[in-house]
Design an enzyme around this catalytic site. Structure first.
Site, PDB file in Angstrom:
ATOM      1  N   SER A  68      54.256 -28.064 -43.684  1.00 16.68           N
ATOM      2  CA  SER A  68      52.956 -27.523 -44.102  1.00 16.68           C
ATOM      3  C   SER A  68      51.890 -28.581 -44.363  1.00 16.68           C
ATOM      4  O   SER A  68      50.730 -28.224 -44.630  1.00 16.68           O
ATOM      5  CB  SER A  68      53.125 -26.662 -45.361  1.00 16.68           C
ATOM      6  OG  SER A  68      53.656 -25.407 -45.025  1.00 16.68           O
ATOM      7  N   LYS A  71      48.561 -28.331 -42.629  1.00 18.27           N
ATOM      8  CA  LYS A  71      47.411 -27.570 -43.109  1.00 18.27           C
ATOM      9  C   LYS A  71      46.251 -28.447 -43.558  1.00 18.27           C
ATOM     10  O   LYS A  71      45.133 -27.953 -43.749  1.00 18.27           O
ATOM     11  CB  LYS A  71      47.863 -26.632 -44.221  1.00 18.27           C
ATOM     12  CG  LYS A  71      48.770 -25.510 -43.700  1.00 18.27           C
ATOM     13  CD  LYS A  71      49.538 -24.819 -44.794  1.00 18.27           C
ATOM     14  CE  LYS A  71      50.504 -23.784 -44.173  1.00 18.27           C
ATOM     15  NZ  LYS A  71      51.531 -23.321 -45.107  1.00 18.27           N
ATOM     16  N   SER A 123      49.952 -22.473 -49.950  1.00 20.21           N
ATOM     17  CA  SER A 123      50.491 -22.847 -48.634  1.00 20.21           C
ATOM     18  C   SER A 123      50.696 -21.619 -47.746  1.00 20.21           C
ATOM     19  O   SER A 123      51.704 -21.491 -47.049  1.00 20.21           O
ATOM     20  CB  SER A 123      51.804 -23.625 -48.788  1.00 20.21           C
ATOM     21  OG  SER A 123      52.069 -24.400 -47.630  1.00 20.21           O
TER      22      SER A 123
END
Length: 388
Positions: A68, A71, A123
């Site tokens: 993640s 991102k 997230s």
């Protein structure tokens, strides 16, 4: 030919000397770069934010999945191409995305600002898809934009195949590349505010209560001066963390990929950085450094200013010097922004950083009409004689 004892002795001594020199040369070549350190992470890096200078690294150019922490780039593109207050209509593809989620519904309307909070604090994988489709129309186009933007930032081994970091073959980056992306994102005030927020609430359409978002980055509560930035985990990528902190003039950004003790290792790397380095801020963009005499101009002086911020990373306890290269005077006939000289930060005879010095304004040459107008003004300003 049979050698005498003294000849054999000299031959043996020569062989021994050659062997010693070879070992010494091999040892010198094998000595690691001064920034290379051991790390519990498979790949790691720590950089200074203003200059991008590398403080420490470990396998920093090894391509790895990044979960993640992907991102960070998704948020960067959202800020570069979107408007925080615009309304995003959530599409079918963003509904029911696996993994961490903020539980978006198809057709739900939400601001891009709130989606970014859902993306970076909780997230939300669904928030990433919603953002991608809003910015580029579809996820594939957005991912190509992500990869292209990474290349523009100097990333040499980064490929984005998803906006959220869910496992996908070929989706990878390096610690060095990811630090460059985070450094660019941290130039945005809203991004800095976003990734340093510990807890937030955003609207939940159709419900009487808000979504509550909690940041998973423990450094925000446990590390002095922490500034963010993003956690990530998948079984394939392991624990990944983009992190940062600021103390005094020194601000650092770091990355650890596939690191079992991610928060502890991030803190260790930052502790080393703050213990051993300082940031010397010499000049700010637009700061005046000298008034320069102007000959044959409509004005007699002009200010020389720094064209950009000038600073350098220096070892703790060292004091660099600030040197200037500029003329003593200048003839008129220049425009604002023309380069007139250079400022340099020097330490131990080595130039650490440079900055152009430019004119703050343009000054044209005097001509006949200017001189005539000046004479008339002086004559008009003469006091009248009082009759006796």
């Amino acid at each position: 030919m049979k050698l005498t004892f003294p000849q054999r002795l000299r031959q043996w001594m020569l062989l021994i000397c050659c062997a010693v020199l070879t070992l010494l040369d091999t040892g010198a070549k094998a000595h690691p770069d001064s920034t290379e350190v051991d790390s519990s992470a498979k790949s790691a890096i720590l950089i200074e934010r203003n200059t991008g200078a590398v403080l420490y690294s470990h396998n920093a150019d090894q391509p790895l999945p990044m979960a993640s922490t992907t991102k960070v780039m998704t948020a960067l593109l959202a800020l570069e191409y979107g408007n925080l207050d615009e309304i995003v209509t959530v599409g079918l593809n963003a509904y029911g995305v696996p993994g961490t989620s903020i539980y978006l519904s198809e057709g739900e309307k939400i601001t891009l600002r709130d989606l970014l909070y859902g993306l970076m604090l909780a997230s939300g994988n669904d928030a990433a898809v919603a953002i991608a489709e809003h910015i580029s129309g579809d996820v594939d186009t957005f991912c190509r934009k992500m990869t292209h933007r990474a290349a523009e930032l100097g990333c040499t081994d980064t490929v984005f195949l998803s906006p959220n970091g869910l496992p996908t073959n070929g989706h990878h980056t390096t610690a060095r590349d990811l630090a460059l992306i985070a450094r660019e994102a941290m130039k945005y005030d809203f991004f800095r505010q976003l990734v340093s927020t510990r807890r937030a609430s955003i609207p939940w359409e159709g419900r009487s209560y808000h979504r509550i978002l909690n940041n998973k980055n423990k450094l925000l509560t446990d590390y002095e001066g922490a500034t963010g930035i993003k956690t990530g985990y998948t079984k394939a990528a392991g624990r990944c963390l983009v992190f940062g902190a600021k103390r005094g003039n020194l601000e650092v950004i770091g990355v650890v990929l596939n690191c079992p003790d991610w928060f502890n290792e991030a803190a260790r790397l930052m502790d080393m950085g703050f213990a051993n380095y300082d940031y010397f801020a010499a000049l700010s963009c637009g700061e005046s450094v000298r008034m320069l005499p102007v000959s044959d101009g409509v004005k007699e002086t002009v200010s020389l200013c720094a064209a950009e911020d000038l600073g350098a990373l220096i070892p703790k306890g060292h004091i660099p010097s600030l040197e200037y290269d500029m003329p003593d005077s200048i003839p008129a006939g220049f425009v604002a922004g023309d380069v007139a000289g250079e400022a340099r930060i020097v330490l131990g005879g080595r130039v650490l950083a440079t900055c152009p010095l430019v004119y703050s304004e343009g000054i044209s040459q005097r001509d006949y009409s200017f001189d005539l107008q000046r004479i008339l003004q002086l004559w008009q300003n003469q006091p009248e004689e009082i009759p006796q």
